[in-house]
Structure formats: C-alpha cells, structure tokens
Design an enzyme around this catalytic site. Structure first.
Site, PDB file in Angstrom:
ATOM      1  N   GLY A 130      49.016  38.211  43.240  1.00 32.99           N
ATOM      2  CA  GLY A 130      49.586  39.036  44.296  1.00 32.99           C
ATOM      3  C   GLY A 130      50.204  38.259  45.430  1.00 32.99           C
ATOM      4  O   GLY A 130      50.573  38.837  46.454  1.00 32.99           O
ATOM      5  N   HIS A 170      37.644  40.280  36.549  1.00 26.31           N
ATOM      6  CA  HIS A 170      38.841  40.037  37.344  1.00 26.31           C
ATOM      7  C   HIS A 170      38.437  39.476  38.706  1.00 26.31           C
ATOM      8  O   HIS A 170      37.392  39.825  39.265  1.00 26.31           O
ATOM      9  CB  HIS A 170      39.631  41.331  37.521  1.00 26.31           C
ATOM     10  CG  HIS A 170      40.998  41.126  38.087  1.00 26.31           C
ATOM     11  ND1 HIS A 170      41.231  40.962  39.438  1.00 26.31           N
ATOM     12  CD2 HIS A 170      42.210  41.036  37.479  1.00 26.31           C
ATOM     13  CE1 HIS A 170      42.524  40.794  39.644  1.00 26.31           C
ATOM     14  NE2 HIS A 170      43.142  40.840  38.474  1.00 26.31           N
TER      15      HIS A 170
END
Length: 346
Positions: free
Chosen positions: A241, A160
C-alpha cells in the site's frame, strides 16, 4: 524424473514437479549450442551437470486479488465481479489450462456468496481473507473453515501483515488456523510472510521469514505442501500500500530465502522447497507484474489495490501469462540444447 538421450520429460504441474505432462522428442535434430548462449542467464533452468536433477520445476503461477475492506457496498462489489466475469469469459477462456495462471480473489465476507455465484464458469476461484481456528461452538464472530468450504470457497488467506500488525496475530495463532483449515480437503491456504522496512534494512529478511515459515508450518506434513495445499506469499511490509515495489532481484532473493527455509525444515531431497508456489505481494501493478513473475522463483502475485479495478487486475493476469510463457520457452530450448551438448560429449 527420467532423462535419456532420446527423450526428456518436462514437468509441468501446479505443485508436483515430478508429474510429467509434456514430453519432448529429441530424436530429431535440435537447436545448436548457440541457441543456449543466446538465452542469456539460464542457470536457473537446468542443472547441466546433473541430468537426474528435477528439471526446472516450472510451477504454474497463481494471481490472487485481496480486496481487503473494499468496496464499501454490495452494489459496488457486484459491479466489480461482473466486470471480472466479463473479462475472463470473453477473452481468457483458457484460464484452466496450465499455460495460464491460476486466479483467485478474496472479497470481504459479506460478498463471498455473490462472488461464488457471479464468477461460476469463469475459472476465477473465491477465497476468504481470514478464518478462525475453531470448528464450532461459543465463539461469537468467528468463521470455521468448513463454513467457507460449504459457501463455495476454495482458498483462505492467512498471516497477512495487516492481521499480524493491526490485530496482533502471532505465528502460533496463524499456525492454529492453518492446521484447522487443512482438515478441510477442499480448502487451500495462502500463507503470508514478510519483513518490515527496519528488518529489511537491518539485514534480517532471512531470519524473519525463516521464523514465520518454521512457526507457521509447525506440525504440517510435507505431503500437504507437495500436494499444493499451501501457497506462500512473500509480502514485504514496506511495500504494501505504499507504492514501493521490491525490484525483481529483491523479490527473487527473498523467494530463494523462503525455499531455503523450506529445505531446512523438510529436507532438501523431499522436493518440498522446489514444489511450493511462492507469490510476490506488495503494490503489484500491471506495469510491474510481468518483470517480477519472470524471475525463476516468483510464481505469481498477491495483488492489493490493483485488484479493485477489473482491467488492472486482468492486465496483471496477462503479465503473469506472458512471464510464464517466456519461462516455458526458455526451459524447452535449454532442455533441447542440453541434449545436443550431451550427444557431442565423447
């Protein structure tokens, strides 16, 4: 893949597009050529000039929820897990069918046992957000892949962007973890790749994901990809995000680039590039999921913030289900119309 005038087999499996699960009998009168034209752009669905080419390689979508460092307490986690269990037990009891997406969540490590227990029987699988590259020994703070399997995990998330940028993980580190994870037969890997905004604006998307794919999968046999042990998640760092979401066209372009890298690495004729499922990740919401997953090479979503709300995550699952159904209908119609065209040829 066998293709004849009387019968075509349509491939539908998680990762092996050559395993045929549905057959369409075309002995009866099929749709007209007008049906083909009314579908719009169906060039992704079938190679009409090459009947022996694997048809569509329709892949089962996978929707994954990465909880990251959330929620802040076990009580909150249990509440969220129970809401998810209720949503899927009561309303989506066909989750294990190919017609619906595969679904997995990645809670923080302290909540894994509760997740496995509460979600049992719902069809929702549980995975870990990271794992170590060692099996046992003096490695304080580390977790081995075998430990995850024994705890009930079926997936692990690797590479990630937050692990890469915040914790300095390199492609070599990720590769070591991936290889160790593949030693566990019951453990699948979601490998994350993606570029920064600066890299994207500089036209480096292809080179960045190619490097991450090549180094991340170093030493991995093609059989591991053909047998669905590895899923790729494309997550542009600039969309994680931030509220920014790649357009469907941008996501499709990136996923094609990833398949091109897989074809270069394993050979275009091995079936690897068309078999591997590739998710899109980056501020996926209930409003954007269906359109993104409707793209030919987008096989689901890696969801961040929206996975912390049971209803939002469930709506993303529903959007993926709708997108998959549309793909299937398009494929069925294209296949039938292609037979009509074949019959009409002199």
């Amino acid at each position: 893949m066998l293709c004849s005038r009387s019968n075509i087999s349509f491939c539908a499996s998680n990762s092996l597009p050559f395993r045929c699960s549905t057959s369409y009998d075309t002995s009866s009168e099929g749709p007209s050529s007008d049906s083909f034209d009314s579908l719009g752009d169906t060039s992704w669905a079938i190679d009409l000039d090459n009947a022996s080419h694997p048809i569509t390689n329709l892949r089962r979508p996978i929707v994954a929820g990465n909880w990251k460092l959330n929620p802040s307490s076990k009580a909150e986690a249990i509440t969220l897990l129970k809401l998810l269990a209720s949503n899927f037990l009561n309303n989506r009891n066909t989750i294990q069918s190919f017609d619906t997406p595969e679904i997995v969540i990645f809670p923080p490590l302290p909540y894994l046992a509760d997740a496995v227990r509460i979600l049992e029987g719902t069809g929702i699988q549980v995975g870990a957000q990271d794992v170590g590259s060692n099996e046992k020994g003096a490695f304080t703070g580390e977790v081995a892949p075998s430990m995850l399997v024994s705890a009930g995990c079926s997936y692990v998330l690797l590479g990630h962007s937050e692990r890469r940028t915040l914790f300095g993980e390199t492609d070599e580190d990720i590769n070591a973890k991936l290889l160790k994870s593949l030693e566990q037969p019951g453990l699948k890997v979601i490998l994350c790749v993606g570029e920064t905004l600066q890299e994207y604006q500089s036209g480096m998307l292809e080179s960045v994901v190619n490097t991450q794919i090549t180094k991340g999968l170093k030493g991995v046999d093609a059989s591991m990809l053909l047998n669905d042990r590895i899923i790729i998640a494309y997550e542009p760092c600039w969309a994680i995000g931030t509220g920014l979401v790649a357009t469907p066209a941008q996501a499709q372009h990136a996923h094609v680039a990833i398949r091109s890298s897989l074809a270069d690495m394993y050979g275009a004729d091995t079936g690897v590039s068309e078999s591997v499922r590739i998710q899109y990740g980056g501020s996926v919401t209930p409003d954007s999921a269906e359109e993104l997953i409707s793209e030919r090479d987008v096989d689901g979503a890696l969801v961040g913030g929206a996975s912390l709300n049971a209803d939002s995550f469930t709506r993303i699952f529903d959007g993926a289900t709708t997108a998959n159904s549309k793909k299937k209908v398009t494929v069925q119609t294209v296949l039938q119309v292609s037979i009509v065209r074949t019959r009409s040829e002199p």
